[in-house]
Design an enzyme around this catalytic site. Sequence first.
Site, PDB file in Angstrom:
ATOM      1  N   ARG A 112       0.800  -1.224   0.000  1.00 25.43           N
ATOM      2  CA  ARG A 112       0.000   0.000   0.000  1.00 25.43           C
ATOM      3  C   ARG A 112       0.834   1.277   0.000  1.00 25.43           C
ATOM      4  O   ARG A 112       0.328   2.340  -0.343  1.00 25.43           O
ATOM      5  CB  ARG A 112      -1.031  -0.053   1.126  1.00 25.43           C
ATOM      6  CG  ARG A 112      -2.103  -1.121   0.807  1.00 25.43           C
ATOM      7  CD  ARG A 112      -3.130  -1.281   1.887  1.00 25.43           C
ATOM      8  NE  ARG A 112      -2.607  -1.796   3.126  1.00 25.43           N
ATOM      9  CZ  ARG A 112      -2.512  -3.077   3.448  1.00 25.43           C
ATOM     10  NH1 ARG A 112      -2.904  -3.996   2.602  1.00 25.43           N
ATOM     11  NH2 ARG A 112      -2.032  -3.443   4.605  1.00 25.43           N
TER      12      ARG A 112
ATOM     13  N   GLU B  36       5.439 -11.180  13.864  1.00 21.29           N
ATOM     14  CA  GLU B  36       4.927 -11.838  15.062  1.00 21.29           C
ATOM     15  C   GLU B  36       5.287 -13.324  15.062  1.00 21.29           C
ATOM     16  O   GLU B  36       5.672 -13.884  16.080  1.00 21.29           O
ATOM     17  CB  GLU B  36       3.409 -11.653  15.134  1.00 21.29           C
ATOM     18  CG  GLU B  36       2.810 -12.111  16.437  1.00 21.29           C
ATOM     19  CD  GLU B  36       1.324 -11.824  16.521  1.00 21.29           C
ATOM     20  OE1 GLU B  36       0.719 -12.288  17.495  1.00 21.29           O
ATOM     21  OE2 GLU B  36       0.781 -11.149  15.630  1.00 21.29           O
TER      22      GLU B  36
END
Length: 183
Positions: free
Chosen positions: A70, A107
């Site tokens: 993006r 993560e």
Amino acid sequence: MSGNKEEEDPRIHGIKTKIRVVPDFPKKGIMFQDITTVLLDPKAFKDTIDLFVERYRDKNISVVAGIEARGFLFGPPIALAIGAKFVPLRKPKKLPGETIFEEYELEYGNDRLEMHIGAVEAGDRALVVDDLIATGGTLCAAINLLERVGAEVVECACVIELPELKGRQRLKGKPLCMLVEYR
């Protein structure tokens, strides 16, 4: 606009109202900030670009580095408007030719950003652009990558910040300009 002591620009409210929040995407417990709805509204999209252009027009930025994917939506129009080159920072094995990369932790696992060797040169003044800052890992990797080739990272720019994830603290002291804070 973060980093700006003026009252909030009314355009920011318009942008904020166009961001769609999608619960439990891409997994349960995540409140996904969807900027594609900003792109569907020409005024909101233009206002987003204009706010960043107004901020960076006179800062002698020579390169706008957009983070996949993006950052590719906001980076090129900003670069064109301020007279800078646009450099895509891509996921692994997406760029042809020789690349340099920076790994970073997610993560669950690792990822990396790549850019073409020679796309950014020592002394370039860089702006890093993405749609959102959460934990700051991707922006930090972008900063490291650009600094390794001798660029000066002037600032990072994101449409949205998730401040509770404290991503700003990972930016090696670089300023962050964001338009919308989501709590």
